[in-house]
Design a protein around this motif. Structure first.
Motif, mmCIF file in Angstrom:
data_model
loop_
_atom_site.group_PDB
_atom_site.id
_atom_site.type_symbol
_atom_site.label_atom_id
_atom_site.label_comp_id
_atom_site.label_asym_id
_atom_site.label_seq_id
_atom_site.Cartn_x
_atom_site.Cartn_y
_atom_site.Cartn_z
ATOM 1 N N TYR A 29 32.284 10.583 -45.684
ATOM 2 C CA TYR A 29 33.030 11.366 -44.496
ATOM 3 C C TYR A 29 32.974 12.866 -44.391
ATOM 4 C CZ TYR A 29 35.790 7.207 -44.639
ATOM 5 O OH TYR A 29 36.410 5.840 -44.450
ATOM 6 N N PHE A 30 32.901 13.241 -43.259
ATOM 7 C CA PHE A 30 32.963 14.782 -42.966
ATOM 8 C C PHE A 30 34.180 14.687 -42.117
ATOM 9 C CE2 PHE A 30 32.927 18.261 -39.853
ATOM 10 C CZ PHE A 30 32.608 19.308 -40.695
ATOM 11 N N ASP A 31 34.970 16.054 -42.602
ATOM 12 C CA ASP A 31 36.251 16.422 -41.761
ATOM 13 C C ASP A 31 36.498 17.695 -41.717
ATOM 14 O OD1 ASP A 31 38.873 14.658 -40.602
ATOM 15 O OD2 ASP A 31 39.194 16.829 -41.195
ATOM 16 N N THR A 32 36.812 18.429 -40.816
ATOM 17 C CA THR A 32 36.830 19.968 -40.875
ATOM 18 C C THR A 32 38.133 20.102 -42.032
ATOM 19 O OG1 THR A 32 38.725 19.889 -39.136
ATOM 20 C CG2 THR A 32 36.361 20.457 -38.419
ATOM 21 N N ASP A 33 38.993 19.261 -42.329
ATOM 22 C CA ASP A 33 39.708 19.217 -43.691
ATOM 23 C C ASP A 33 39.244 18.564 -44.693
ATOM 24 O OD1 ASP A 33 41.708 19.031 -45.584
ATOM 25 O OD2 ASP A 33 43.331 18.382 -44.138
ATOM 26 N N ILE A 34 38.546 19.553 -45.558
ATOM 27 C CA ILE A 34 37.707 18.795 -46.729
ATOM 28 C C ILE A 34 38.603 18.156 -47.540
ATOM 29 C CG2 ILE A 34 37.903 21.156 -48.128
ATOM 30 C CD1 ILE A 34 34.988 20.401 -48.990
ATOM 31 N N ASN A 35 39.808 18.403 -47.799
ATOM 32 C CA ASN A 35 40.703 17.499 -48.641
ATOM 33 C C ASN A 35 41.013 16.384 -47.910
ATOM 34 O OD1 ASN A 35 41.342 19.647 -50.542
ATOM 35 N ND2 ASN A 35 42.892 20.583 -49.468
ATOM 36 N N ALA A 36 41.111 16.304 -46.597
ATOM 37 C CA ALA A 36 41.078 14.764 -46.095
ATOM 38 C C ALA A 36 39.901 14.153 -46.288
ATOM 39 C CB ALA A 36 41.578 14.983 -44.655
ATOM 40 N N ALA A 37 38.761 14.783 -46.187
ATOM 41 C CA ALA A 37 37.677 13.945 -46.233
ATOM 42 C C ALA A 37 37.339 13.573 -47.710
ATOM 43 C CB ALA A 37 36.217 14.882 -45.870
ATOM 44 N N SER A 51 28.904 18.858 -44.127
ATOM 45 C CA SER A 51 28.262 19.192 -42.887
ATOM 46 C C SER A 51 28.089 17.940 -41.985
ATOM 47 C CB SER A 51 27.034 20.073 -43.107
ATOM 48 O OG SER A 51 25.864 19.378 -43.491
ATOM 49 N N VAL A 52 28.174 18.101 -40.851
ATOM 50 C CA VAL A 52 28.071 17.198 -39.834
ATOM 51 C C VAL A 52 26.216 16.556 -40.067
ATOM 52 C CG1 VAL A 52 27.731 16.614 -37.280
ATOM 53 C CG2 VAL A 52 29.896 17.668 -38.260
ATOM 54 N N SER A 53 25.608 17.586 -39.991
ATOM 55 C CA SER A 53 24.153 17.492 -40.042
ATOM 56 C C SER A 53 23.867 16.417 -41.275
ATOM 57 C CB SER A 53 23.449 18.912 -39.955
ATOM 58 O OG SER A 53 23.809 19.463 -41.392
ATOM 59 N N GLU A 54 24.207 16.956 -42.442
ATOM 60 C CA GLU A 54 23.973 15.969 -43.706
ATOM 61 C C GLU A 54 24.236 14.713 -43.294
ATOM 62 O OE1 GLU A 54 21.894 16.493 -46.220
ATOM 63 O OE2 GLU A 54 21.237 18.142 -45.060
ATOM 64 N N LEU A 55 25.836 14.410 -42.707
ATOM 65 C CA LEU A 55 26.095 13.007 -42.593
ATOM 66 C C LEU A 55 25.366 12.092 -41.691
ATOM 67 C CD1 LEU A 55 29.893 11.858 -42.642
ATOM 68 C CD2 LEU A 55 28.157 11.395 -40.604
ATOM 69 N N VAL A 56 25.148 12.938 -40.688
ATOM 70 C CA VAL A 56 24.301 12.127 -39.457
ATOM 71 C C VAL A 56 22.782 11.894 -40.101
ATOM 72 C CG1 VAL A 56 23.175 12.565 -37.249
ATOM 73 C CG2 VAL A 56 25.568 13.303 -37.618
#
Length: 281
Positions: A29-37, A51-56
């Motif tokens: 998971y990626f989320d702007t809220d790192i705790n939620a991720a 980062s979005v790039s690493e997840l993608v």
């Protein structure tokens, strides 16, 4: 195929846990809220991405499980990355895969995947997802593959045309969210009659549950009962006399639909007088 999620809310957690429980490999998971991720990653035994790039880069199939108004913003980030051969999905009921503008030029494949299902809990809703119908629309190339993914999990699926997404979603709102409004309306009126709120809610739940049970057992048309089905003009007139203007507006709109169903159940009945009553109130 492995799956990653951008957005760690209720929908992301629900699909992620559902996949994890069915041995579908998750990247994380990626989320702007790192705790939620982090919480989502822990819940689904997957990874945390910062980062979005690493997840993608790490995922074959990417679910954008953000709010509807953030999907396009996320896509504008994702489409700057290398997505050749990747499947990009969102789970909005109202938006189609058309929101993934230019995805074909990037060599990716876009889909909207929506469970006809009320996702109300981050940690419990996945248990009910097995029973949900999954609607799918998007690129032709992997449409069958995406559908087979969910069929393999035991879900019924429905391929839907992108031009019908808004109407489809409106139908879902009628059958789910607006049921809550009807329950609220019935509860309010019972409270006006002297019921406590708990008594009113309990009574409404019993009535609604019984109606749904009858639809399941008898079918939509045969389940219909009440004054409209009986063509009881006098009772409907009395209802209209005691309701507020706002309540009356809702009552009339729904009663007109009930007449359509009643005509199917009782084709021998003449509902003209009742229709006129509703039309002129």
């Amino acid at each position: 195929m492995n799956v990653g999620f951008i957005g760690a809310g209720k929908v992301g957690n629900t699909f992620g846990k559902y996949f994890e429980q069915n041995n579908i490999e998750l990247t994380g998971y990626f989320d702007t809220d790192i705790n939620a991720a982090q919480e989502a990653a822990d819940f689904t035994r997957s990874g945390l991405f910062t980062s979005v790039s690493e997840l993608v880069k790490s995922s074959d199939m990417i679910f954008i499980t953000t709010t509807d108004n953030s999907i396009e913003k996320v896509w504008n980030i994702v489409k700057q990355l290398s997505i050749k051969g990747k499947i990009i999905c969102h789970c909005s009921g109202a938006l189609s895969s058309d929101i993934f503008t230019g995805i074909d030029k990037k060599g990716g494949f876009g889909y909207s995947i929506h469970p006809l299902f009320s996702c109300s809990s981050k940690t419990a809703s996945y248990k009910e997802l097995y029973n949900a119908l999954i609607t799918i629309e998007g690129s032709r190339e992997h449409l069958q593959e995406v559908e087979e993914l969910f069929r393999g999990l035991g879900n019924d699926t429905r391929i839907i045309d992108s031009t019908q997404k808004i109407k489809y979603h409106a139908a879902a709102v009628f059958a789910s969210n607006q049921v809550i409004a009807l329950a609220g309306q019935g509860t309010d009126i019972l409270e006006q009659c002297g019921f406590s709120r708990n008594e009113a809610i309990k009574s409404v739940l019993f009535l609604m549950g019984h109606a749904i049970e009858n639809i399941e057992k008898q079918g939509l048309v045969e389940a219909l009962t009440g004054p409209v089905e009986r063509n009881d003009v006098m009772t409907v007139r009395k209802h209209l006399q005691i309701l507020s203007e706002e309540e009356k507006e809702i009552y009339i709109s729904l009663s007109k639909k009930l007449i359509d169903i009643a005509k199917e159940k009782n084709p021998e009945n003449n509902y003209v007088e009742l229709e006129n009553l509703l039309e002129h109130n």
